[in-house]
Scaffold this motif. Sequence first.
Motif, mmCIF file in Angstrom:
data_model
loop_
_atom_site.group_PDB
_atom_site.id
_atom_site.type_symbol
_atom_site.label_atom_id
_atom_site.label_comp_id
_atom_site.label_asym_id
_atom_site.label_seq_id
_atom_site.Cartn_x
_atom_site.Cartn_y
_atom_site.Cartn_z
ATOM 1 N N GLN A 32 0.646 -1.202 -0.107
ATOM 2 C CA GLN A 32 -0.013 -0.076 -0.083
ATOM 3 C C GLN A 32 0.911 1.118 -0.055
ATOM 4 O OE1 GLN A 32 -2.589 -0.911 3.285
ATOM 5 N NE2 GLN A 32 -4.210 -1.955 1.973
ATOM 6 N N ASN A 33 1.937 1.233 0.714
ATOM 7 C CA ASN A 33 3.050 2.465 0.751
ATOM 8 C C ASN A 33 3.525 2.674 -0.507
ATOM 9 O OD1 ASN A 33 2.204 2.717 3.402
ATOM 10 N ND2 ASN A 33 4.372 2.143 4.116
ATOM 11 N N SER A 34 3.776 1.671 -1.308
ATOM 12 C CA SER A 34 4.587 1.597 -2.589
ATOM 13 C C SER A 34 3.448 2.074 -3.661
ATOM 14 C CB SER A 34 4.914 0.448 -2.990
ATOM 15 O OG SER A 34 6.012 -0.194 -2.124
ATOM 16 N N TYR A 35 2.167 1.686 -3.402
ATOM 17 C CA TYR A 35 1.218 2.357 -4.269
ATOM 18 C C TYR A 35 1.011 3.599 -4.115
ATOM 19 C CZ TYR A 35 -3.395 2.328 -6.437
ATOM 20 O OH TYR A 35 -4.526 2.886 -7.274
ATOM 21 N N TYR A 36 0.775 4.136 -3.055
ATOM 22 C CA TYR A 36 0.376 5.619 -2.600
ATOM 23 C C TYR A 36 1.530 6.342 -2.971
ATOM 24 C CZ TYR A 36 -3.871 3.993 -1.093
ATOM 25 O OH TYR A 36 -5.275 3.657 -1.143
ATOM 26 N N SER A 37 2.993 5.806 -3.155
ATOM 27 C CA SER A 37 4.108 6.809 -3.320
ATOM 28 C C SER A 37 4.604 6.642 -4.702
ATOM 29 C CB SER A 37 5.236 6.391 -2.317
ATOM 30 O OG SER A 37 5.460 5.180 -2.635
ATOM 31 N N GLY A 38 3.768 5.614 -5.536
ATOM 32 C CA GLY A 38 4.059 5.892 -6.890
ATOM 33 C C GLY A 38 5.123 4.809 -7.344
ATOM 34 N N GLU A 39 5.685 4.014 -6.444
ATOM 35 C CA GLU A 39 6.676 2.856 -6.678
ATOM 36 C C GLU A 39 5.877 1.936 -6.881
ATOM 37 O OE1 GLU A 39 8.948 2.923 -2.990
ATOM 38 O OE2 GLU A 39 9.905 5.405 -3.469
ATOM 39 N N ARG A 42 8.226 -1.457 -7.376
ATOM 40 C CA ARG A 42 8.598 -2.234 -5.797
ATOM 41 C C ARG A 42 7.438 -2.730 -5.287
ATOM 42 N NH1 ARG A 42 11.935 1.644 -2.176
ATOM 43 N NH2 ARG A 42 13.472 0.830 -3.588
ATOM 44 N N GLY A 43 6.108 -1.996 -5.389
ATOM 45 C CA GLY A 43 4.923 -2.595 -4.818
ATOM 46 C C GLY A 43 4.650 -3.810 -5.516
ATOM 47 N N ILE A 44 4.693 -4.100 -7.060
ATOM 48 C CA ILE A 44 4.574 -5.420 -7.362
ATOM 49 C C ILE A 44 5.581 -6.617 -6.749
ATOM 50 C CG2 ILE A 44 5.112 -6.631 -9.695
ATOM 51 C CD1 ILE A 44 4.175 -4.083 -10.985
ATOM 52 N N GLN A 45 6.589 -6.182 -6.374
ATOM 53 C CA GLN A 45 7.743 -7.231 -5.723
ATOM 54 C C GLN A 45 7.105 -7.682 -4.544
ATOM 55 O OE1 GLN A 45 11.462 -5.508 -5.884
ATOM 56 N NE2 GLN A 45 11.835 -5.536 -8.199
ATOM 57 N N LYS A 64 -2.031 -6.467 -6.388
ATOM 58 C CA LYS A 64 -0.806 -6.829 -7.538
ATOM 59 C C LYS A 64 -1.442 -6.226 -8.954
ATOM 60 C CE LYS A 64 2.324 -10.069 -9.142
ATOM 61 N NZ LYS A 64 2.391 -11.563 -9.275
ATOM 62 N N MET A 65 -2.836 -6.690 -8.963
ATOM 63 C CA MET A 65 -3.520 -6.107 -10.299
ATOM 64 C C MET A 65 -3.619 -4.420 -10.467
ATOM 65 S SD MET A 65 -6.678 -8.556 -10.982
ATOM 66 C CE MET A 65 -7.186 -8.579 -9.156
ATOM 67 N N ARG A 66 -3.824 -3.939 -9.407
ATOM 68 C CA ARG A 66 -3.734 -2.500 -9.534
ATOM 69 C C ARG A 66 -2.307 -1.863 -9.688
ATOM 70 N NH1 ARG A 66 -7.614 -1.926 -4.371
ATOM 71 N NH2 ARG A 66 -9.502 -2.691 -5.179
ATOM 72 N N LEU A 67 -1.565 -2.514 -9.079
ATOM 73 C CA LEU A 67 -0.032 -1.942 -9.110
ATOM 74 C C LEU A 67 0.505 -2.349 -10.685
ATOM 75 C CD1 LEU A 67 1.473 -3.133 -5.896
ATOM 76 C CD2 LEU A 67 1.422 -0.900 -6.833
ATOM 77 N N HIS A 68 -0.075 -3.392 -11.255
ATOM 78 C CA HIS A 68 0.429 -3.628 -12.811
ATOM 79 C C HIS A 68 -0.335 -2.692 -13.647
ATOM 80 C CE1 HIS A 68 2.678 -7.321 -12.644
ATOM 81 N NE2 HIS A 68 2.000 -8.001 -11.868
ATOM 82 N N LEU A 69 -1.606 -2.266 -13.166
ATOM 83 C CA LEU A 69 -2.215 -1.269 -13.976
ATOM 84 C C LEU A 69 -1.560 -0.143 -14.021
ATOM 85 C CD1 LEU A 69 -5.971 -2.324 -13.651
ATOM 86 C CD2 LEU A 69 -4.665 -2.503 -15.669
ATOM 87 N N ARG A 70 -1.190 0.276 -12.871
ATOM 88 C CA ARG A 70 -0.533 1.835 -12.584
ATOM 89 C C ARG A 70 0.818 1.741 -13.208
ATOM 90 N NH1 ARG A 70 -3.227 6.150 -10.793
ATOM 91 N NH2 ARG A 70 -4.649 5.277 -9.044
#
Length: 83
Positions: A32-39, A42-45, A64-70
Amino acid sequence: MRGSSVEFDSWRLLIQERLHALASNVLRQLVQNSYYSGEWSRGIQYAAKLVHIDPLNELAHQLKMRLHLRDRDRSAALRQYET
């Protein structure tokens, strides 16, 4: 001797469950931190690790799906959805 082995196994299982829950919570927070910080990479990992230790966790798959989309990787998001 037999009683102590049963007690040890019960204790070990309890500790194992606590550590699993702790690891899941920490990884979920890192995702969640990676998602909101735009990383997103790293969030996918982190999300991949979370899915690995808790494959039935629907939230982990969604994150994980949301991060891939971002990360602009629609095909990876679709593969994760199929998983």
